[in-house]
Enzyme design. Structure first.
Site, short mmCIF file in Angstrom:
data_model
loop_
_atom_site.label_atom_id
_atom_site.label_comp_id
_atom_site.label_asym_id
_atom_site.label_seq_id
_atom_site.Cartn_x
_atom_site.Cartn_y
_atom_site.Cartn_z
N LYS A 103 0.84 -1.22 0.00
CA LYS A 103 0.00 0.00 0.00
C LYS A 103 0.86 1.25 0.00
O LYS A 103 0.65 2.16 -0.80
CB LYS A 103 -0.90 -0.01 1.24
CG LYS A 103 -1.44 1.35 1.61
CD LYS A 103 -2.09 1.32 2.99
CE LYS A 103 -2.43 2.68 3.51
NZ LYS A 103 -1.37 3.34 4.27
N ASN A 104 1.82 1.31 0.90
CA ASN A 104 2.54 2.58 1.06
C ASN A 104 3.55 2.85 -0.05
O ASN A 104 4.00 3.99 -0.20
CB ASN A 104 3.18 2.66 2.45
CG ASN A 104 2.13 2.87 3.53
OD1 ASN A 104 1.01 3.28 3.23
ND2 ASN A 104 2.48 2.58 4.77
N ARG A 155 0.24 14.98 12.85
CA ARG A 155 0.96 14.48 11.67
C ARG A 155 1.44 15.66 10.84
O ARG A 155 0.92 15.94 9.75
CB ARG A 155 0.07 13.52 10.87
CG ARG A 155 -0.34 12.31 11.69
CD ARG A 155 -1.06 11.27 10.89
NE ARG A 155 -0.17 10.52 10.01
CZ ARG A 155 -0.55 9.46 9.29
NH1 ARG A 155 -1.78 9.02 9.36
NH2 ARG A 155 0.31 8.83 8.52
N ARG A 193 -9.00 0.48 3.47
CA ARG A 193 -8.03 1.41 2.89
C ARG A 193 -6.72 0.72 2.56
O ARG A 193 -6.01 1.16 1.64
CB ARG A 193 -7.73 2.55 3.89
CG ARG A 193 -8.81 3.61 3.97
CD ARG A 193 -8.29 4.78 4.78
NE ARG A 193 -6.89 4.98 4.50
CZ ARG A 193 -5.94 5.14 5.43
NH1 ARG A 193 -6.25 5.18 6.69
NH2 ARG A 193 -4.69 5.29 5.08
N CYS A 218 -5.37 8.25 8.85
CA CYS A 218 -5.62 7.69 10.18
C CYS A 218 -5.27 8.71 11.25
O CYS A 218 -4.30 9.45 11.12
CB CYS A 218 -4.77 6.45 10.39
SG CYS A 218 -5.32 5.02 9.48
N ASP A 260 3.74 0.16 12.15
CA ASP A 260 2.52 -0.34 11.50
C ASP A 260 2.21 -1.80 11.86
O ASP A 260 1.19 -2.34 11.42
CB ASP A 260 2.62 -0.18 9.97
CG ASP A 260 2.65 1.28 9.56
OD1 ASP A 260 2.31 2.15 10.39
OD2 ASP A 260 3.05 1.56 8.41
N1 EPU Z 1 6.98 13.96 11.04
C1 EPU Z 1 7.15 15.31 11.34
N2 EPU Z 1 7.21 16.20 10.29
C2 EPU Z 1 7.09 15.79 8.99
C3 EPU Z 1 6.93 14.44 8.70
C4 EPU Z 1 6.86 13.52 9.75
O1 EPU Z 1 7.26 15.68 12.50
O2 EPU Z 1 7.15 16.65 8.11
C5 EPU Z 1 6.95 12.98 12.14
C6 EPU Z 1 5.63 12.25 12.23
O3 EPU Z 1 4.69 12.99 12.99
C7 EPU Z 1 6.06 10.93 12.87
C8 EPU Z 1 7.46 10.68 12.30
O4 EPU Z 1 7.90 11.96 11.85
O5 EPU Z 1 6.16 11.10 14.25
C9 EPU Z 1 7.55 9.70 11.17
O6 EPU Z 1 6.62 10.05 10.17
P1 EPU Z 1 6.81 9.64 8.63
O7 EPU Z 1 6.88 10.89 7.86
O8 EPU Z 1 7.88 8.64 8.47
O9 EPU Z 1 5.39 8.98 8.35
P2 EPU Z 1 4.57 9.07 7.02
O10 EPU Z 1 5.49 9.04 5.86
O11 EPU Z 1 3.56 10.15 7.08
C10 EPU Z 1 4.40 6.54 6.54
C11 EPU Z 1 3.29 5.55 6.40
C12 EPU Z 1 2.69 5.24 7.76
C13 EPU Z 1 3.80 4.73 8.68
C14 EPU Z 1 4.95 5.74 8.74
C15 EPU Z 1 6.13 5.26 9.55
C16 EPU Z 1 2.43 6.17 4.23
C17 EPU Z 1 1.32 6.73 3.42
N3 EPU Z 1 2.25 6.12 5.54
O12 EPU Z 1 3.78 7.70 7.07
O13 EPU Z 1 1.78 4.18 7.53
O14 EPU Z 1 3.28 4.52 9.97
O15 EPU Z 1 5.41 6.03 7.41
O16 EPU Z 1 6.66 4.09 9.03
O17 EPU Z 1 3.42 5.73 3.69
C18 EPU Z 1 -0.08 2.83 7.89
O18 EPU Z 1 0.18 2.29 6.81
O19 EPU Z 1 -0.92 2.37 8.71
C19 EPU Z 1 0.62 4.07 8.24
C20 EPU Z 1 0.19 4.90 9.17
#
Ligand code: EPU
Length: 425
Positions: free
Chosen positions: A22-23, A122, A398, A117, A306
């Site tokens: 998915k991601n 975020r 999703r 979610c 996750d």
């Molecule tokens: N963060 C910030 N600022 C940013 C970006 C992230 O503070 O600009 C923080 C976030 O709040 C979090 C940490 O950094 O505490 C890590 O966030 P990351 O950016 O790595 O998460 P993401 O890319 O938004 C993806 C997956 C998530 C998964 C995380 C961590 C997607 C669409 N989502 O999110 O997947 O938990 O990486 O591996 O790729 C899921 O699939 O259930 C899911 C939530």
């Protein structure tokens, strides 16, 4: 409201085939906006996040032709819009990739604030920091984000925290920029997959999967190629943990066992078994109550956040008291209240939860609070005594393709009951 009705207590046995990630898929689809041509993508998971993304791409002028349930072609030669529909983008998190991709292609983009979610705050400040480093001006307000640049020029991008999304988004923005961009940040498998996709289409990205990613800007991505999405590490991990939780024996096919090592290590530590059978196949089995373990979620190659809720189900009936520290998301223990309704003994406070292993769970009506919480509650229903009803299936749909069918093939007694039928009961 649809629900899943599960009658436990079933040891899962048999084979399961893992779908595309998915991601990775939700980043590869917007990445097609950087291509001036036609590309084919297969091993796409058939999930609602992918369908929404396809609808958004169509609104932007892409032509999408489905070849099968998991394969499509996308023609992005005539992209006519650089403003993604605000109501659609706010439905899910990964819509933030439209910013990097459309900024790269059109140098001007507006999208709605990403939804997704509810896992706590975020922010996307690191994404913005990366776009600005490449020369964009970004405005956030009134529920939308606008980014503009006269031109994008490669730069060294230092992100303050490890972020999968920011790393991919800056990569998308940098592919067509002038010169070289260097990102020193996350090295998760989905990042590597997006880089591989872009390289297949003509980009010049090196080092994805290591500490430093180097993107040499190119003038054009040609498309004209087929790409297969990487298998879903989290779906595979969900079935691995379901095998242990149910004291079952499951052979997981179409998985990359290297990506699963953080989970395999914990499974072995609990006294259960995992064996790499070769050919992208992993067998996981458990013939006794697993031992307690402590978990701290960390960026790849650490234990993935996750899979934290699914691991929480295993620990609910393990021998002794286990502790989970969640270091990525601030509100990822909401599922513990639902598990407690099923007889678990979990105390969650802030980013820590203590799991006192109980002998067994008992069925109850429970509500998925997010995608992975939903998967965890299905596993809980499978191992519980009696009947469990899982609600809020929109979260689960999703991100998991045919989840009840896959569990049913492993022996679970699980049915999706539609709203009308549920009302008649
Ligand atoms: N963060 C910030 N600022 C940013 C970006 C992230 O503070 O600009 C923080 C976030 O709040 C979090 C940490 O950094 O505490 C890590 O966030 P990351 O950016 O790595 O998460 P993401 O890319 O938004 C993806 C997956 C998530 C998964 C995380 C961590 C997607 C669409 N989502 O999110 O997947 O938990 O990486 O591996 O790729 C899921 O699939 O259930 C899911 C939530």
């Amino acid at each position: 409201m649809d629900k899943l009705v599960i009658t436990g207590k079933t040891p899962l046995k048999g084979d399961v085939i893992i779908s595309g990630a998915k991601n990775a898929a939700v980043a590869i689809l917007p990445a097609t906006l950087l291509i001036d041509g036609v590309c084919t993508i297969d091993n796409l998971p058939n999930i609602s996040d992918v369908k929404i993304f396809c609808d958004i791409l169509k609104e932007l002028g892409a032509k999408i032709t489905w070849i099968s349930e998991n394969e499509l072609t996308i023609d992005t030669r005539n992209i006519s819009e650089n403003n993604a529909p605000l109501d659609m983008t706010s439905k899910f998190r990964a819509s933030y990739y439209l910013i990097g991709a459309l900024l790269g292609r059109c140098k001007n983009v507006t999208v709605g604030m990403p939804g997704g979610c509810k896992l706590g705050a975020r922010p996307i400040d690191q994404h913005i920091k990366g776009f600005e480093a490449l020369g964009a001006k970004v405005d956030v307000g009134q529920g939308k984000i606008t980014a503009k640049a006269d031109k994008l020029v490669g730069n060294s991008v230092y992100l303050d925290i490890v972020s999968v999304g920011a790393t991919i988004n800056v990569m998308l923005c940098a592919v067509l920029a002038e010169g070289t961009t260097i990102i020193d940040n996350a090295k998760e498998p989905n990042i590597v997959d997006v880089a591989n996709f872009l390289n297949t289409m003509g980009a010049d990205i090196r080092g994805a999967g290591t500490d430093v990613i180097k993107i040499n800007g190119v003038k054009k991505l040609h498309g004209n190629a087929t790409y297969s999405v990487v298998p879903d590490q989290i779906e595979a991990g969900t079935f691995m943990l379901a095998a242990v939780a149910s004291r079952g024996d499951v052979t997981i096919k179409n998985c990359i066992t290297k990506h699963l090592e953080p989970i395999t290590a914990k499974i072995l530590e609990m006294g259960a078994y995992a064996e790499d059978l070769g050919g992208d196949t992993l067998r996981v089995w458990c013939d006794k109550t697993p031992n307690k373990v402590n978990i701290k979620t960390l960026p790849y190659p650490g234990f993935p956040t996750d899979l934290q809720p699914q691991m929480g189900v295993v620990l609910s009936t393990a021998n002794g008291t286990s502790i989970i520290n969640e270091s990525i998301w601030e509100s990822r223990f909401q599922y513990t209240e639902e598990l407690n309704k099923m007889g678990a003994k979990i105390t969650a406070q802030g980013k820590t939860a203590i799991f006192e292993g109980v002998e067994s769970l008992s069925g109850a009506p429970v509500y998925a609070t997010d995608l992975r919480a939903g998967a965890a509650l299905i596993i809980a229903g499978i191992i519980a005594d009696g009947k469990t009803e899982v609600y809020n299936l929109n979260h689960i749909d999703r991100g998991y393709e045919n989840i009840e069918e896959k569990f049913r093939k492993l022996g679970a007694n699980i049915q999706r009951v539609s709203e009308e039928v549920a009302k008649d009961e």
